[in-house]
Structure formats: C-alpha cells, structure tokens
Design an enzyme around this catalytic site. Sequence first.
Site, PDB file in Angstrom:
ATOM      1  N   LYS A   1      -9.884  24.738 -22.240  1.00  0.00           N
ATOM      2  CA  LYS A   1     -10.653  25.330 -21.137  1.00  0.00           C
ATOM      3  C   LYS A   1     -11.287  24.235 -20.274  1.00  0.00           C
ATOM      4  O   LYS A   1     -11.158  24.229 -19.056  1.00  0.00           O
ATOM      5  CB  LYS A   1     -11.742  26.281 -21.676  1.00  0.00           C
TER       6      LYS A   1
ATOM      7  N   ARG B   1     -18.297  35.630 -24.009  1.00  0.00           N
ATOM      8  CA  ARG B   1     -17.688  35.469 -25.327  1.00  0.00           C
ATOM      9  C   ARG B   1     -17.887  36.695 -26.210  1.00  0.00           C
ATOM     10  O   ARG B   1     -17.452  36.689 -27.354  1.00  0.00           O
ATOM     11  CB  ARG B   1     -18.362  34.295 -26.024  1.00  0.00           C
TER      12      ARG B   1
ATOM     13  N   ARG C   1     -10.615  15.007 -30.397  1.00  0.00           N
ATOM     14  CA  ARG C   1     -11.228  14.980 -29.055  1.00  0.00           C
ATOM     15  C   ARG C   1     -12.336  13.932 -28.961  1.00  0.00           C
ATOM     16  O   ARG C   1     -13.105  13.735 -29.884  1.00  0.00           O
ATOM     17  CB  ARG C   1     -11.813  16.349 -28.730  1.00  0.00           C
TER      18      ARG C   1
ATOM     19  N   ARG D   1     -18.335  15.126 -30.192  1.00  0.00           N
ATOM     20  CA  ARG D   1     -19.295  16.215 -30.351  1.00  0.00           C
ATOM     21  C   ARG D   1     -19.641  16.451 -31.818  1.00  0.00           C
ATOM     22  O   ARG D   1     -18.779  16.363 -32.684  1.00  0.00           O
ATOM     23  CB  ARG D   1     -18.705  17.506 -29.761  1.00  0.00           C
TER      24      ARG D   1
ATOM     25  N   ARG E   1     -15.932  28.272 -36.005  1.00  0.00           N
ATOM     26  CA  ARG E   1     -15.828  28.620 -34.577  1.00  0.00           C
ATOM     27  C   ARG E   1     -14.610  29.512 -34.330  1.00  0.00           C
ATOM     28  O   ARG E   1     -14.661  30.444 -33.528  1.00  0.00           O
ATOM     29  CB  ARG E   1     -15.755  27.347 -33.719  1.00  0.00           C
TER      30      ARG E   1
HETATM   31  P1  AP5 Z   1     -10.800  21.004 -24.371  1.00  0.00           P
HETATM   32  O1  AP5 Z   1     -10.324  21.122 -22.978  1.00  0.00           O
HETATM   33  O2  AP5 Z   1     -11.998  20.196 -24.646  1.00  0.00           O
HETATM   34  O3  AP5 Z   1     -10.906  22.460 -25.048  1.00  0.00           O
HETATM   35  P2  AP5 Z   1     -11.969  23.638 -24.825  1.00  0.00           P
HETATM   36  O4  AP5 Z   1     -11.191  24.921 -24.808  1.00  0.00           O
HETATM   37  O5  AP5 Z   1     -12.841  23.354 -23.655  1.00  0.00           O
HETATM   38  O6  AP5 Z   1     -12.730  23.520 -26.208  1.00  0.00           O
HETATM   39  P3  AP5 Z   1     -14.264  23.613 -26.611  1.00  0.00           P
HETATM   40  O7  AP5 Z   1     -14.352  23.103 -28.015  1.00  0.00           O
HETATM   41  O8  AP5 Z   1     -15.147  22.965 -25.593  1.00  0.00           O
HETATM   42  O9  AP5 Z   1     -14.489  25.131 -26.627  1.00  0.00           O
HETATM   43  P4  AP5 Z   1     -15.512  25.884 -27.401  1.00  0.00           P
HETATM   44  O10 AP5 Z   1     -15.321  27.205 -26.776  1.00  0.00           O
HETATM   45  O11 AP5 Z   1     -15.453  25.863 -28.868  1.00  0.00           O
HETATM   46  O12 AP5 Z   1     -16.867  25.064 -27.135  1.00  0.00           O
HETATM   47  P5  AP5 Z   1     -18.082  25.302 -26.160  1.00  0.00           P
HETATM   48  O13 AP5 Z   1     -18.571  23.985 -25.727  1.00  0.00           O
HETATM   49  O14 AP5 Z   1     -17.782  26.336 -25.139  1.00  0.00           O
HETATM   50  O15 AP5 Z   1      -9.553  20.449 -25.247  1.00  0.00           O
HETATM   51  C1  AP5 Z   1      -9.704  20.168 -26.622  1.00  0.00           C
HETATM   52  C2  AP5 Z   1      -8.912  18.883 -26.970  1.00  0.00           C
HETATM   53  O16 AP5 Z   1      -7.519  19.153 -26.823  1.00  0.00           O
HETATM   54  C3  AP5 Z   1      -9.230  17.706 -26.042  1.00  0.00           C
HETATM   55  O17 AP5 Z   1      -9.204  16.520 -26.796  1.00  0.00           O
HETATM   56  C4  AP5 Z   1      -8.074  17.724 -25.002  1.00  0.00           C
HETATM   57  O18 AP5 Z   1      -7.771  16.416 -24.522  1.00  0.00           O
HETATM   58  C5  AP5 Z   1      -6.940  18.290 -25.841  1.00  0.00           C
HETATM   59  N1  AP5 Z   1      -6.023  19.119 -25.066  1.00  0.00           N
HETATM   60  C6  AP5 Z   1      -6.343  20.004 -24.058  1.00  0.00           C
HETATM   61  N2  AP5 Z   1      -5.239  20.613 -23.612  1.00  0.00           N
HETATM   62  C7  AP5 Z   1      -4.191  20.133 -24.352  1.00  0.00           C
HETATM   63  C8  AP5 Z   1      -2.785  20.384 -24.346  1.00  0.00           C
HETATM   64  N3  AP5 Z   1      -2.210  21.270 -23.502  1.00  0.00           N
HETATM   65  N4  AP5 Z   1      -2.015  19.698 -25.245  1.00  0.00           N
HETATM   66  C9  AP5 Z   1      -2.581  18.802 -26.107  1.00  0.00           C
HETATM   67  N5  AP5 Z   1      -3.904  18.521 -26.140  1.00  0.00           N
HETATM   68  C10 AP5 Z   1      -4.701  19.185 -25.275  1.00  0.00           C
HETATM   69  O19 AP5 Z   1     -19.152  25.974 -27.159  1.00  0.00           O
HETATM   70  C11 AP5 Z   1     -19.763  25.228 -28.200  1.00  0.00           C
HETATM   71  C12 AP5 Z   1     -20.760  26.127 -28.933  1.00  0.00           C
HETATM   72  O20 AP5 Z   1     -21.776  26.577 -28.021  1.00  0.00           O
HETATM   73  C13 AP5 Z   1     -20.171  27.422 -29.519  1.00  0.00           C
HETATM   74  O21 AP5 Z   1     -19.619  27.207 -30.807  1.00  0.00           O
HETATM   75  C14 AP5 Z   1     -21.421  28.327 -29.551  1.00  0.00           C
HETATM   76  O22 AP5 Z   1     -22.245  28.007 -30.642  1.00  0.00           O
HETATM   77  C15 AP5 Z   1     -22.138  27.941 -28.270  1.00  0.00           C
HETATM   78  N6  AP5 Z   1     -21.738  28.754 -27.106  1.00  0.00           N
HETATM   79  C16 AP5 Z   1     -21.150  28.296 -25.956  1.00  0.00           C
HETATM   80  N7  AP5 Z   1     -20.955  29.303 -25.102  1.00  0.00           N
HETATM   81  C17 AP5 Z   1     -21.414  30.427 -25.719  1.00  0.00           C
HETATM   82  C18 AP5 Z   1     -21.451  31.802 -25.330  1.00  0.00           C
HETATM   83  N8  AP5 Z   1     -20.961  32.229 -24.150  1.00  0.00           N
HETATM   84  N9  AP5 Z   1     -21.980  32.685 -26.216  1.00  0.00           N
HETATM   85  C19 AP5 Z   1     -22.497  32.283 -27.399  1.00  0.00           C
HETATM   86  N10 AP5 Z   1     -22.480  30.991 -27.829  1.00  0.00           N
HETATM   87  C20 AP5 Z   1     -21.940  30.074 -26.982  1.00  0.00           C
END
Ligand code: AP5
Length: 211
Positions: free
Chosen positions: A14, A89, A123, A157, A168
């Site tokens: 994402k 979410r 990552r 992270r 997660r």
């Molecule tokens: P990356 O692009 O970083 O993936 P992402 O989908 O953004 O992953 P996140 O871990 O950030 O998502 P998340 O939803 O768990 O975390 P968030 O910060 O929102 O890519 C990942 C890796 O893969 C990178 O190294 C990249 O280079 C690689 N990659 C990308 N595309 C690729 C491809 N096509 N091929 C190969 N490699 C690739 O949330 C964190 C925490 O915050 C949650 O656990 C929760 O506790 C809280 N939180 C956040 N939002 C909410 C909400 N709305 N409601 C409740 N709690 C929330």
Amino acid sequence: MASIVLFGPPGAGKGTQAVAIMRKTGLPQVSTGDMLRAALAAGSALGLEAKSYMEAGALVPDSVIIGLIDERMQQEDAKNGVLFDGFPRTIAQAEALENIEEIKVVVSIEVPDERIVERICGRYSCSDCGAVYHEKFNPTSVPDVCDSCAGRQMNRRADDNEDTVRSRLQAYHNQTAPLAEWYSNKGILLRVNGDQQIEDVASEIISGIGG
Ligand code: AP5
C-alpha cells in the site's frame, strides 16, 4: 474530487504504491499507520494509547481512528480528496467514512499470506524521508543510502517481526478482509494482483483508476 482508498493486508504494498498514485493524481496520502507512528514518536496521549495495540499487531480502537481521520480531513490540503492508506480497516470505520468523504474507488492489492512475512521482515525505510525499501525485492541502489533524498539513516519498524506480522495478518482476516465484499457490493472495488513486480502493480492500478 473524491478520494481513493488503498486496501490490502499488511505488506501488500500500500505504502509503496501510494507513491505512484500520488504522483499521478496529486492527492495527498493519509496513512493512519504513519499518523499513529508519528504520535508515538512525539509521546502524545494518542501515541501512548495506540502503542500497546500496535506492538501486539492488533487494531487500534475505531473511536480513536475515526477521530484522527475526522480531524485530518478538516485540513486545507484534504479539500480536493485524499489517498487513504490503511484506512478504513473495519466496517465501523467504513460507515463513519461515508459521513466524512466520498470514495471514488477502493484499490484492493491482493497478495497471498505466504508472501507477507518475507515482505515485511525484509522491509526498511529512510528515517529522513520515509521512502520504503526491501532488502531483496527493492534495495537502495547504494547500500544504506536513500535513492530519494540521499539520507543515510535507515530504520526498521518495531512491529516488523514475524510474531507481530502473524497477529496483524489475523486481525486483517478477521476484521478488515470483510470490507472487500462490502465495497464490492457498492461497485467501487478494484482488485489488483499485488504478487508481481512493483512497476507492474503500479501500471495495473493506474490504468484501473482511469489514467
Ligand atoms: P509496503 O508498501 O510497506 O506495504 P504496506 O501494505 O504499506 O504494509 P504496512 O505494513 O505498512 O501495512 P500495515 O497495514 O500492516 O501497517 P500500517 O502502518 O497501516 O511494502 C512492504 C514491503 O514489501 C516493503 O519492503 C516493499 O519494498 C516490499 N514490496 C512492496 N511491493 C512489492 C512487490 N510488488 N514485490 C516485492 N516486494 C514488494 O499499520 C500499523 C499498525 O497501526 C496496525 O497494525 C494497527 O495497529 C495500527 N493501525 C493503522 N491503521 C489503523 C486503522 N485504520 N485502524 C486500526 N488500527 C490501525
């Protein structure tokens, strides 16, 4: 202009794809994960409240997230729409969003579970500008020097470890995945194959959202 939602499991790409969509549409990114991490780093009451949930790989309560988004959407740069990353979410968050903002398309980046752990555990990101890399799939051109800003401080992270990733993923399947059907029933879900090269995922998204 209406907003776009980037939807998918942890590590689906994402944040990575947000860069290409922002470049194409000019929409500002609104990432609840980034907002929560900033609150945590600042030691604010919000950060302290979110900390235990994030460390456990659980979702932060809906009331906290909805309040955060409501406040963010009052800002000037959000008036022509935004790119939501990691929000909504839960069904409750999606219902609240309906009263806040019109959604044009929900981009669902689909990646099988077995790819997720490897993606997240490899990552790292630039501490200065936040650019995201992967030690195997998307490394910096020069080791530990950011391609975007030449920063030399890389960061991992706290929740990017195998145990937390599995929690997660569980939270995703139990609480978030049902939203795909919810948005599909509204006719605005765009399913994209996230299990291909980063550039190919980006092309599929850009053509799907209409150029
Ligand atoms: P990356 O692009 O970083 O993936 P992402 O989908 O953004 O992953 P996140 O871990 O950030 O998502 P998340 O939803 O768990 O975390 P968030 O910060 O929102 O890519 C990942 C890796 O893969 C990178 O190294 C990249 O280079 C690689 N990659 C990308 N595309 C690729 C491809 N096509 N091929 C190969 N490699 C690739 O949330 C964190 C925490 O915050 C949650 O656990 C929760 O506790 C809280 N939180 C956040 N939002 C909410 C909400 N709305 N409601 C409740 N709690 C929330």
